[in-house]
Design a protein around this motif. Sequence first.
Motif, PDB file in Angstrom:
ATOM      1  N   ARG A  66       0.850  -1.185   0.000  1.00 60.39           N
ATOM      2  CA  ARG A  66       0.000   0.000   0.000  1.00 60.39           C
ATOM      3  C   ARG A  66       0.888   1.239   0.000  1.00 60.39           C
ATOM      4  N   GLY A  67       0.261   2.392   0.110  1.00 61.30           N
ATOM      5  CA  GLY A  67       1.013   3.638   0.195  1.00 61.30           C
ATOM      6  C   GLY A  67       0.980   4.402  -1.104  1.00 61.30           C
ATOM      7  N   GLU A  68       1.960   5.279  -1.276  1.00 65.97           N
ATOM      8  CA  GLU A  68       2.016   6.147  -2.451  1.00 65.97           C
ATOM      9  C   GLU A  68       3.414   6.141  -3.050  1.00 65.97           C
ATOM     10  N   VAL A  91      -1.370   0.472  -4.457  1.00 72.37           N
ATOM     11  CA  VAL A  91      -0.405   1.575  -4.360  1.00 72.37           C
ATOM     12  C   VAL A  91      -0.884   2.736  -5.233  1.00 72.37           C
ATOM     13  N   ASP A 150      10.254   9.793  -5.315  1.00 69.60           N
ATOM     14  CA  ASP A 150      10.883   8.505  -5.014  1.00 69.60           C
ATOM     15  C   ASP A 150      11.739   7.998  -6.168  1.00 69.60           C
ATOM     16  N   SER A 201      11.552   2.168  -1.272  1.00 70.37           N
ATOM     17  CA  SER A 201      10.441   1.315  -0.886  1.00 70.37           C
ATOM     18  C   SER A 201      10.290   0.151  -1.857  1.00 70.37           C
TER      19      SER A 201
END
Length: 297
Positions: free
Chosen positions: A90-92, A120, A142, A276
């Motif tokens: 999950r997350g961005e 995501v 990122d 990540s």
Amino acid sequence: MELRHLRYFLALAETLNFTRAAQRVHVTQSTLSHQIRQLEEEVGRPLFAREGKKVLITETGQAFLEHVVPILRQVDRAVGALKESPDELRGELRIAATHSFNVQLIPLCLSRFMQRLPRVKVAVEELSGDGISEGLVSGRLDLGVSYRPAVPRGLRFEPLYNEELKLIVANDHPLAGRKRLRMVELNGTRMTLLAPHFSTRQMLDECFAAAGAQPQIVAELNAISPMIELVRRTDLCGIVAENALGNEPGVLAIPLESPTPIRTPGLLWSQQAHRSPASRFMAETIRQVVKQSSWGR
């Protein structure tokens, strides 16, 4: 020295109590004490001082602790990433690309990425090379897809392929029928190019100088899209990567030689920031798409 020695050391450094430290790492107190002695023998200096029932960390132990903490954090993150399946991520993910890659490459990579990691959220920006570098350095991004930055600034660059830049003209331009052009033939030609502060423009200026050509630059722009549109509507020529054209109608690309302007796109990320699992997966997706497609061929 093994990983367990570092975990035992960290537990004792944080608690300064053999009983509580042994409970934290689920071993007996005697086992913990033995492992700490082994570590101290390998280091060659005492890491803790025992004063009665008190346990104090030594100056050497404190210095050792500063190195151990980031090592264990990185190991824990790596193990966690392996245990977490793609469907659970999950997350961005925040990425940016220059225009020529944002037209076709990034959308294709995104479609594959979103099929594999549906939970995501991906935020994509179209920026200049300098803007991408700044975003990575500041931590706002990122991952980037751009050209090698002139100043690394703590960034890691991984080349993807070599990209040939070509002359673009409108379909009815006098040069539209040419199969290939030497750079010297552009001497005096009316052109639109990126502004001088762009690295691509600087590279093209070097190519013109090497060929002994001085084109007539009548329009300098800070983005590729308006430059392509200007070429379509006027008698001006431009020079861009063919991938930047997409399926633009009314514009032709003509190969250049003597010299052929070539740039090397690649992946960019910060050497200091934690990468990540989503960022690593996107990077691998881009590598696979480039390898399997016609980019750079």
